[in-house]
Design an enzyme around this catalytic site. Structure first.
Site, mmCIF file in Angstrom:
data_model
loop_
_atom_site.group_PDB
_atom_site.id
_atom_site.type_symbol
_atom_site.label_atom_id
_atom_site.label_comp_id
_atom_site.label_asym_id
_atom_site.label_seq_id
_atom_site.Cartn_x
_atom_site.Cartn_y
_atom_site.Cartn_z
ATOM 1 N N CYS A 186 56.525 55.776 63.880
ATOM 2 C CA CYS A 186 56.659 55.615 65.332
ATOM 3 C C CYS A 186 55.651 54.669 65.965
ATOM 4 O O CYS A 186 56.027 53.808 66.772
ATOM 5 C CB CYS A 186 56.530 56.975 66.011
ATOM 6 S SG CYS A 186 57.644 58.220 65.378
ATOM 7 N N SER A 194 44.422 52.558 58.288
ATOM 8 C CA SER A 194 44.855 53.920 57.975
ATOM 9 C C SER A 194 46.272 53.888 57.425
ATOM 10 O O SER A 194 47.055 52.962 57.707
ATOM 11 C CB SER A 194 44.822 54.800 59.223
ATOM 12 O OG SER A 194 45.884 54.461 60.099
#
Length: 363
Positions: free
Chosen positions: A179, A215
């Site tokens: 998302c 990340s």
């Protein structure tokens, strides 16, 4: 919303970008045969996670989507450790035929344990796109899949090469993209960083981008996504900087075809040198102390803050032509968009019609 100070760049809130997708989600919901059900799993007492859970609930209620929040661990009882019961809650939601989507509020344990939890969420219910199947597709630039492939233990086949636009070939649907990275891309499309004249899959060609933080949830997939769209991307993390560029398409004579996708190269450039070259700078560092230095930015660049904390200095618009301070409102709409697509994919696989999905039927 523009600044009222002469000479400063544009301060652009996410609201007008989100508005376009709000309409899309509403239209898709109007075609749903039933009310979608999204389960949120909160297993930590983290304030940002709880805030995001409340924000998700409000958005779902606004659209008429049923949101069920399951609290476990310290989110349920301060005497329990973070993460206690999270795995069981995911398995229960996987097995519940009434549940259409699952989202887990990370971080819980951090590192490999969170990665493990991401992999046990069913791909057919993974609204966040964090399952290895979706990450594999993203990293290999596989944009279109057969819905039935989500029920297989094998990765998707990379045989569907993008055409002139983003219309899935007959029998395929769009793969789910995480998302937040997708929300960032939609922001860049909105402000014209993506060139719509260019072919689909290469519309970021000619742009240089720095993504700060690598990340596995946001930074790395975002860098790969941008590189797969043609950009030159510097992926900067605490201990290294990598350069992502798209590999050329393999020879058609090869038995197994690979779609052109990003490859990572080491670079000797410093962060300051990367920023000086970058048309776009995106920062997602989970720290209130970290700041991208305004003096290092390229004049007229675009800056996006993805982290909950502001990663740019207050004078960022002295250099940036456009500054987007938050993307959360776009991210949540990408999540709901993924939910509606997965509901459709679930119905397709349940009916045994994965090979007969029409692009026009997709939300």
């Amino acid at each position: 919303m523009a600044s009222d100070t002469f000479g400063k760049g544009l301060l652009l809130k996410a609201d007008p970008i989100a508005a376009t997708f709000r309409t899309e989600v509403q239209e898709s919901l109007s075609q749903c045969p039933r009310q979608p059900i999204l389960v949120g799993i909160l297993a930590t007492s983290s304030a940002p996670s709880r805030f995001y859970a409340d924000f998700t609930r409000k958005q779902c209620e606004e659209f008429g989507i049923k949101f069920v929040l399951k609290t476990t661990g310290s989110a349920e009882n301060a005497q329990r450790p973070d993460g206690d019961g999270a795995e069981e809650a995911i398995i229960e939601a996987n097995e519940d035929g009434d549940v259409d989507g699952i989202m887990v509020y990370y971080p819980i344990f951090g590192g490999q344990q969170d990665h493990y939890l991401q992999q046990i969420v069913s791909p057919l219910k993974d609204v966040e796109g964090l399952n290895f199947k979706f990450h594999y597709n993203l990293y290999h630039n596989i944009r279109f899949i057969e819905p039935k492939s989500l029920t297989s233990s094998l990765p998707s086949s990379g045989t569907h090469i993008p055409g002139k636009d983003d219309t899935p070939p007959p029998g395929t649907v769009k793969s789910i993209i995480p998302c937040t990275p997708l929300g960032v891309v939609k922001c860049l499309e909105h402000i014209g960083v993506y060139n719509k004249i260019l072919a689909y899959g290469d519309r970021a060609y000619g742009k240089t981008v720095t993504v700060v933080n690598r990340s596995e949830v946001v930074g790395r997939p975002l860098a790969a996504l941008l590189a797969n769209d043609g950009a030159r991307v510097f992926s900067a993390d605490i201990d290294s900087i990598q350069e992502y560029t798209k590999r050329p398409r393999a020879s058609p004579e090869l038995t197994r075809k690979y779609l052109p996708h990003h490859v990572a190269h080491p670079t000797n450039l410093t962060l300051q040198e990367c920023l000086a070259l970058s048309d776009v700078v995106i920062s997602a560092v989970p720290s209130a102390e970290y700041k991208v230095k305004t003096e290092w930015l390229k004049e007229g660049c675009v800056c996006l803050n993805v982290a909950a904390d502001k990663n740019f200095e207050k004078d960022v618009r002295d250099k940036a032509s456009i500054y987007i301070p938050a993307v959360g409102k776009v991210t949540i709409l990408m999540l709901l968009r993924n939910l509606l697509r997965l509901l459709h994919y679930q119905d397709s696989t349940a009916a045994g019609s994965g090979a007969d999905v029409s692009p026009e039927e997709q939300p």
